[in-house]
Design an enzyme around this catalytic site. Structure first.
Site, short mmCIF file in Angstrom:
data_model
loop_
_atom_site.label_atom_id
_atom_site.label_comp_id
_atom_site.label_asym_id
_atom_site.label_seq_id
_atom_site.Cartn_x
_atom_site.Cartn_y
_atom_site.Cartn_z
N LEU A 1 6.42 2.78 -2.36
CA LEU A 1 5.57 1.62 -2.64
C LEU A 1 6.26 0.72 -3.67
CD1 LEU A 1 2.80 0.17 -2.36
CD2 LEU A 1 1.98 1.58 -4.26
N THR A 2 6.62 1.32 -4.82
CA THR A 2 7.18 0.55 -5.94
C THR A 2 8.53 -0.06 -5.57
OG1 THR A 2 6.05 1.94 -7.51
CG2 THR A 2 7.97 0.78 -8.33
N ILE B 1 11.36 6.28 -6.31
CA ILE B 1 10.70 7.01 -5.23
C ILE B 1 11.08 8.49 -5.32
CG2 ILE B 1 10.28 7.10 -2.75
CD1 ILE B 1 9.40 4.47 -4.34
N PHE C 1 -3.32 2.39 -2.03
CA PHE C 1 -4.15 2.70 -3.20
C PHE C 1 -4.99 3.97 -2.94
CE2 PHE C 1 -4.15 -1.95 -4.79
CZ PHE C 1 -3.05 -1.69 -5.59
N CYS D 1 -4.08 6.49 -1.32
CA CYS D 1 -3.20 7.65 -1.56
C CYS D 1 -2.94 7.82 -3.06
CB CYS D 1 -1.87 7.47 -0.83
SG CYS D 1 -2.06 7.17 0.93
N ASN E 1 -4.92 7.22 -5.40
CA ASN E 1 -6.09 7.90 -6.00
C ASN E 1 -5.89 9.41 -6.01
OD1 ASN E 1 -7.48 5.54 -6.40
ND2 ASN E 1 -8.70 5.70 -4.51
N ARG F 1 -3.18 10.30 -8.63
CA ARG F 1 -3.70 10.08 -9.99
C ARG F 1 -4.68 11.20 -10.36
NH1 ARG F 1 -5.03 3.58 -9.20
NH2 ARG F 1 -2.89 2.84 -9.55
N GLU G 1 2.04 5.98 -11.15
CA GLU G 1 0.67 5.99 -10.60
C GLU G 1 -0.28 5.18 -11.46
OE1 GLU G 1 1.27 7.25 -8.00
OE2 GLU G 1 2.45 9.08 -8.20
N THR H 1 0.24 2.60 -15.08
CA THR H 1 0.54 2.79 -16.50
C THR H 1 -0.76 2.89 -17.31
OG1 THR H 1 0.52 0.42 -16.86
CG2 THR H 1 2.66 1.40 -16.29
P1 TGC Z 1 -6.87 -5.71 -5.42
O1 TGC Z 1 -6.97 -7.08 -4.83
O2 TGC Z 1 -7.73 -5.38 -6.59
O3 TGC Z 1 -7.08 -4.62 -4.32
C1 TGC Z 1 -6.51 -4.75 -3.03
C2 TGC Z 1 -7.32 -3.87 -2.12
O4 TGC Z 1 -7.17 -2.49 -2.54
C3 TGC Z 1 -8.46 -1.97 -2.92
N1 TGC Z 1 -8.23 -1.10 -4.06
C4 TGC Z 1 -8.43 0.22 -3.99
N2 TGC Z 1 -8.89 0.99 -3.00
C5 TGC Z 1 -8.98 2.31 -3.24
N3 TGC Z 1 -8.65 2.85 -4.42
C6 TGC Z 1 -8.18 2.11 -5.44
N4 TGC Z 1 -7.85 2.67 -6.59
C7 TGC Z 1 -8.06 0.71 -5.26
N5 TGC Z 1 -7.63 -0.32 -6.02
C8 TGC Z 1 -7.74 -1.41 -5.28
C9 TGC Z 1 -9.30 -3.17 -3.23
O5 TGC Z 1 -10.67 -2.91 -3.11
C10 TGC Z 1 -8.81 -4.16 -2.20
O6 TGC Z 1 -9.36 -3.76 -0.95
P2 TGC Z 1 -9.73 -4.85 0.16
O7 TGC Z 1 -10.19 -4.04 1.33
O8 TGC Z 1 -10.81 -5.70 -0.45
O9 TGC Z 1 -8.50 -5.63 0.43
O10 TGC Z 1 -5.33 -5.49 -5.73
P3 TGC Z 1 -4.60 -5.78 -7.02
O11 TGC Z 1 -3.15 -5.54 -6.78
O12 TGC Z 1 -5.03 -7.11 -7.58
O13 TGC Z 1 -5.17 -4.60 -7.96
C11 TGC Z 1 -4.89 -4.63 -9.26
C12 TGC Z 1 -4.45 -3.25 -9.76
C13 TGC Z 1 -3.75 -3.47 -11.09
C14 TGC Z 1 -5.69 -2.39 -9.96
C15 TGC Z 1 -3.48 -2.56 -8.77
O14 TGC Z 1 -2.45 -3.40 -8.43
C16 TGC Z 1 -2.88 -1.28 -9.32
O15 TGC Z 1 -3.53 -0.20 -9.30
N6 TGC Z 1 -1.63 -1.31 -9.80
C17 TGC Z 1 -0.88 -0.13 -10.21
C18 TGC Z 1 0.02 0.27 -9.09
C19 TGC Z 1 0.56 1.66 -9.26
O16 TGC Z 1 -0.12 2.59 -9.65
N7 TGC Z 1 1.82 1.83 -8.90
C20 TGC Z 1 2.50 3.12 -9.02
C21 TGC Z 1 3.02 3.55 -7.69
S1 TGC Z 1 3.89 5.01 -7.83
C22 TGC Z 1 5.19 4.83 -6.76
O17 TGC Z 1 5.33 3.96 -5.98
C23 TGC Z 1 6.17 5.89 -6.76
S2 TGC Z 1 5.44 7.17 -5.93
C24 TGC Z 1 5.52 8.38 -7.07
C25 TGC Z 1 6.80 9.12 -6.89
O18 TGC Z 1 7.45 8.97 -5.85
O19 TGC Z 1 7.14 9.92 -7.81
#
Ligand code: TGC
Length: 386
Positions: free
Chosen positions: A133-134, A165, A238, A240, A242, A245, A365, A367
């Site tokens: 994803l990232t 990743i 998102f 996933c 959850n 996290r 997942e 910050t």
């Molecule tokens: P936003 O417009 O708020 O939401 C888009 C759509 O997603 C839905 N949604 C969720 N659904 C389920 N669970 C959640 N926790 C959800 N959060 C949002 C939301 O309802 C909406 O759905 P729809 O149907 O209306 O389109 O999107 P946004 O980007 O503005 O959200 C803001 C924010 C900051 C909450 C979000 O971007 C966020 O959580 N950012 C953090 C991202 C993150 O945790 N990245 C880490 C990824 S880890 C990785 O890639 C490496 S994998 C790990 C490894 O390999 O070791």
């Protein structure tokens, strides 16, 4: 928790089955991880050889049902995550990337063919999965991803880069999230597909017994059947996240407990000014503060786990757990390191290794800052992300 860290009879809140599951994972960690972790960490090695043992314990995709998965509860999964992370965050991260991210993506969003092809092999540890994803310029804001999938007849062509990743260089399959003309979609990408490369990132000061990679996607051609049919938009990844996290909420407390127990054992043995460190009031105050947060952290994890098993867990509640338990765990590990004095900076003792690992855990997942803003949004109704 072991008796000495359980001040509130936490164990009485668990069923006999849950305690047994925790016991078997704890034994595995004691025998297979703890004796070796300092070496793996020092050498920056992820021990692929223990993957089959983890599979045998049913830890891979353990909360998923069918397709050879163990079908255990969220609480079971959490208890296992805590024990694994008491060994090392890198080992818990493996189980999390495999089960909560890669397998979960296929289980939640995949076609019947995708599930049958990948999930049984992944549950057995025969196929490792990763979750892309990232990106180099899209971490907290995955919606800014540049990876693009375009249609070419019936096929898809993917181009882009992913960063941080986990396990990508040893994975057989990658779940890749990409922009398309219809918004973000997910793809099941066998890593042997021409144009897919994964390169481990290093050297690292955290998560050394684990692998994180850069992925490059150059004209990766996939059949139409590679698309995850049920994931549309950012909600797909998102959902996933959850899962991952949630596991961290428990895992972080496992690392904290291990650090606390190491500091406690040391303080009982180590004499200064002719008495054990544990006999000093300042030491006891530190130990008590640690124990309070560990007990509260596990209670929070269990409460959220019970909500999850009841199908009632909300995303903002996961943020409560991830933010609180990572923040408290890292403080506990640092305080435990300080109690060990100079010996605390060696790999003979776990607290600084755990604290360093938790720098990654509090970052991936979502910050601390992102989870704070998710909660700020929940409390005020005003999104302050942008
Ligand atoms: P936003 O417009 O708020 O939401 C888009 C759509 O997603 C839905 N949604 C969720 N659904 C389920 N669970 C959640 N926790 C959800 N959060 C949002 C939301 O309802 C909406 O759905 P729809 O149907 O209306 O389109 O999107 P946004 O980007 O503005 O959200 C803001 C924010 C900051 C909450 C979000 O971007 C966020 O959580 N950012 C953090 C991202 C993150 O945790 N990245 C880490 C990824 S880890 C990785 O890639 C490496 S994998 C790990 C490894 O390999 O070791």
């Amino acid at each position: 928790m072991s008796d000495i860290s359980d001040l509130i009879d936490f164990d009485s809140l668990l069923t006999a089955d849950e305690r047994a599951l925790r016991g078997s994972v704890r034994s595995f960690v004691e025998s297979a991880i703890k004796p070796n972790i300092a070496g793996w960490y020092e050498d920056a090695v992820f021990p692929l050889e223990i993957v089959p043992e983890m599979a045998k314990l049913g830890l891979l995709g353990m909360h998923l049902t069918g397709y050879g998965c163990a079908g255990r509860s969220a609480v079971d999964y959490g208890l296992a995550a805590a024990e694994l992370e008491a060994g090392d965050s890198g080992l818990r991260t493996f189980v999390s990337v495999q089960g909560s991210l890669a397998m979960s993506a296929i289980h939640k969003h995949g076609s019947e063919e995708q599930k049958s092809e990948w999930l049984p092999a992944m549950a057995k540890g025969e196929a490792i999965g990763c979750f892309g994803l990232t990106e180099p310029t899209a971490g907290s804001d995955p919606g800014a991803m540049k990876t693009f999938a375009r249609r070419d007849g019936g096929d898809w062509i993917l181009n882009g880069s992913k960063r941080w990743i986990g396990l990508a260089s040893v994975a057989k399959v990658a779940i890749i999230w990409a922009q398309t003309e219809d918004g973000v979609r997910g793809f099941v990408v066998p890593t042997g597909t021409p144009g897919f490369t994964a390169t481990p990132i290093g050297p690292k000061l955290s998560m050394r017994a684990s692998i994180q990679c850069d992925i490059e996607l150059t004209d990766v051609r996939l059949p139409a059947s590679a698309l995850l049919p049920e994931a549309k938009g950012l909600r797909g990844p998102f959902e996933c996240l959850n899962e991952a996290r949630y596991g961290i909420i428990w895992g972080a407390m496992g690392a904290a407990r291990d650090s606390y127990l190491a500091a406690l054992a040391y303080a009982r043995e180590r004499l200064q000014f002719d008495k054990p460190l544990a006999g000093y009031q300042l030491t006891q105050a530190k130990l008590v503060d640690m124990a309070l947060e560990i007990n509260k952290g596990f209670l929070l994890a269990l409460h959220l786990g019970r909500l999850k098993d009841a199908g009632a867990l909300q995303p903002h509640q996961i943020s409560v757990g991830k933010l609180n338990n990572c923040r408290e765990a890292i403080q506990i590990c640092r305080d435990a390191r300080a109690m060990l004095g100079g010996n605390g900076i060696t790999l003979d003792y776990p607290p600084l290794r755990h604290a360093n690992n938790l720098e990654s855990v509090r970052t991936y997942e979502g910050t601390d800052e992102i989870h704070t803003l998710i909660l700020g949004n929940k409390i005020t109704g005003i999104p302050a992300f942008r």
